[in-house]
Design an enzyme around this catalytic site. Structure first.
Site, PDB file in Angstrom:
ATOM      1  N   ASN A  14     -36.040 -13.215 -12.149  1.00 25.00           N
ATOM      2  CA  ASN A  14     -35.320 -13.202 -10.881  1.00 25.00           C
ATOM      3  C   ASN A  14     -35.926 -12.036 -10.093  1.00 25.00           C
ATOM      4  OD1 ASN A  14     -33.413 -12.989  -8.839  1.00 25.00           O
ATOM      5  ND2 ASN A  14     -31.654 -13.226 -10.184  1.00 25.00           N
ATOM      6  N   LYS A  19     -35.529  -8.376 -11.800  1.00 28.05           N
ATOM      7  CA  LYS A  19     -34.143  -7.975 -12.083  1.00 28.05           C
ATOM      8  C   LYS A  19     -33.983  -7.512 -13.524  1.00 28.05           C
ATOM      9  CE  LYS A  19     -29.431  -9.918 -11.571  1.00 28.05           C
ATOM     10  NZ  LYS A  19     -28.704 -11.086 -11.026  1.00 28.05           N
TER      11      LYS A  19
HETATM   12  N1  CDT Z   1     -26.115 -12.705  -9.222  1.00 29.44           N
HETATM   13  C1  CDT Z   1     -25.413 -11.799  -9.921  1.00 29.44           C
HETATM   14  O1  CDT Z   1     -25.970 -10.958 -10.591  1.00 29.44           O
HETATM   15  N2  CDT Z   1     -24.078 -11.903  -9.833  1.00 29.44           N
HETATM   16  C2  CDT Z   1     -23.203 -11.089 -10.624  1.00 29.44           C
HETATM   17  C3  CDT Z   1     -22.021 -11.881 -10.986  1.00 29.44           C
HETATM   18  C4  CDT Z   1     -21.512 -11.465 -12.282  1.00 29.44           C
HETATM   19  S1  CDT Z   1     -20.396 -12.617 -12.901  1.00 29.44           S
HETATM   20  C5  CDT Z   1     -21.169 -13.315 -14.200  1.00 29.44           C
HETATM   21  C6  CDT Z   1     -22.762  -9.824  -9.920  1.00 29.44           C
HETATM   22  O2  CDT Z   1     -22.774  -8.775 -10.569  1.00 29.44           O
HETATM   23  O3  CDT Z   1     -22.352  -9.856  -8.762  1.00 29.44           O
END
Ligand code: CDT
Length: 318
Positions: free
Chosen positions: A106, A123
């Site tokens: 990512n 990421k």
């Molecule tokens: N995309 C991403 O990293 N979203 C997460 C959601 C966590 S819930 C499994 C965030 O930390 O916002």
């Protein structure tokens, strides 16, 4: 002497599964032009900007291949590169990357004002789960689709020291500090954050608070600007947080998006103001006590290195 840079957060509304990359790139170009009209020199787009947030479904990895980019720019994104170069605007674009040797990340792709790649960030903190979990209202299977990155580099571009992080990374203080130790002045953070948090719904009404809490704290504690940029709104029935923001080294929000759709917010920032904090309360050389922080670096390190070494192997070997 002030060191001004005009920056934009190009928030996006939802991208539905049926939306084509061509349609999405047209939206990105509209946002880019809007930002350029407001004198922006750098535009931050959100996480996974070219497709819907596909980890909300669990599917065979070959089926998910359609959501990854194998080269960049490619035929779909070339018009964005060309228009940004024509306008003389740099940008950061989030997308799913599949490398020639089969690794999946990512990523955030940082491009300068001439259209040249400055760097690609992978990421580090991958949230969610790997397999289908029937008790969830929707899936968040990022751990199925992405290997973790292993570093938070910074780059010198736009007359600034710039770093990147992606969504869940923003909740971790280490993210900011590792870049802070490299003198970061501007951190770009794209996110897709569903409002509903299945493992603990008591956190659901706090999403907005936690979003700004972590980014404002990260900015202040490291004397850096932060751009937090969302893909918000209701995507495939899932409502995600918007509230994109440009944050000062004081921790104050300078500008904030007011819609949950495609929206540009722009601020002229003075990078010299990072020195107010880097040179006083957060003068790291003078006041940090690294010997007291050993546990942060050491805890779990051996297990982590083993995981990262495994991740270096070609998936089929695992
Ligand atoms: N995309 C991403 O990293 N979203 C997460 C959601 C966590 S819930 C499994 C965030 O930390 O916002």
């Amino acid at each position: 002497m002030p060191r001004y840079l005009t920056v934009a957060a190009a928030q996006m509304g939802p991208i539905q599964r049926a939306d084509s990359r061509t349609e999405v790139v047209e939206r990105l170009i509209t946002l880019l032009r809007d930002a350029a009209d407001q004198n922006a020199e750098f535009v931050a787009f959100p996480e996974l900007t070219l497709t819907t947030f596909f980890p909300r479904w669990v599917m065979p990895i070959e089926e998910a291949d359609q959501f990854y980019e194998t080269e960049m720019p490619n035929t779909h994104t070339r018009p964005l590169w060309d228009e940004a170069k024509r306008l003389g605007v740099g940008f950061a674009l989030g997308y799913a990357q599949k490398t020639p040797d089969g690794h999946r990340y990512n990523v955030y792709h940082l491009v300068d004002k001439t259209g040249e790649t400055v760097g690609i960030y992978r990421k580090v903190h991958i949230p969610g789960h790997h397999e289908f979990e029937p008790w969830r209202l929707f899936q968040h299977a990022e751990r199925r689709y992405f290997e973790p990155g292993d570093d938070f580099p910074v780059w010198n571009v736009f007359g600034a020291t710039v770093g990147m992080a992606i969504c869940n990374d923003r909740r971790w203080s280490e993210t900011y500090r590792v870049m802070g130790l490299q003198g970061v002045e501007l951190i770009v953070i794209g996110y897709n954050t569903p409002l509903h948090y299945a493992p603990d719904p008591t956190q659901t009404p706090l999403q907005s608070f936690h979003n700004h809490l972590v980014m404002q704290a990260g900015a202040y504690q490291n004397g850096t600007y932060v751009i937090g940029v969302a893909k918000g709104g209701v995507e495939e029935g899932v409502e995600s947080l918007a509230q994109s923001a440009i944050i000062a080294p004081s921790g104050q929000i300078i500008r904030q998006a007011i819609t949950t759709g495609d929206e540009v917010v722009v601020a002229r920032i003075d990078l010299e103001q990072t020195k107010f904090y880097k040179g006083t309360l957060f003068d790291f050389e003078r006041y940090r006590v690294p010997a007291a922080y050993r546990k942060i670096a050491e805890a779990g390190l051996e297990a982590e290195i083993e995981i990262l070494e495994l991740a270096e192997m070609i998936p089929e070997q695992l």
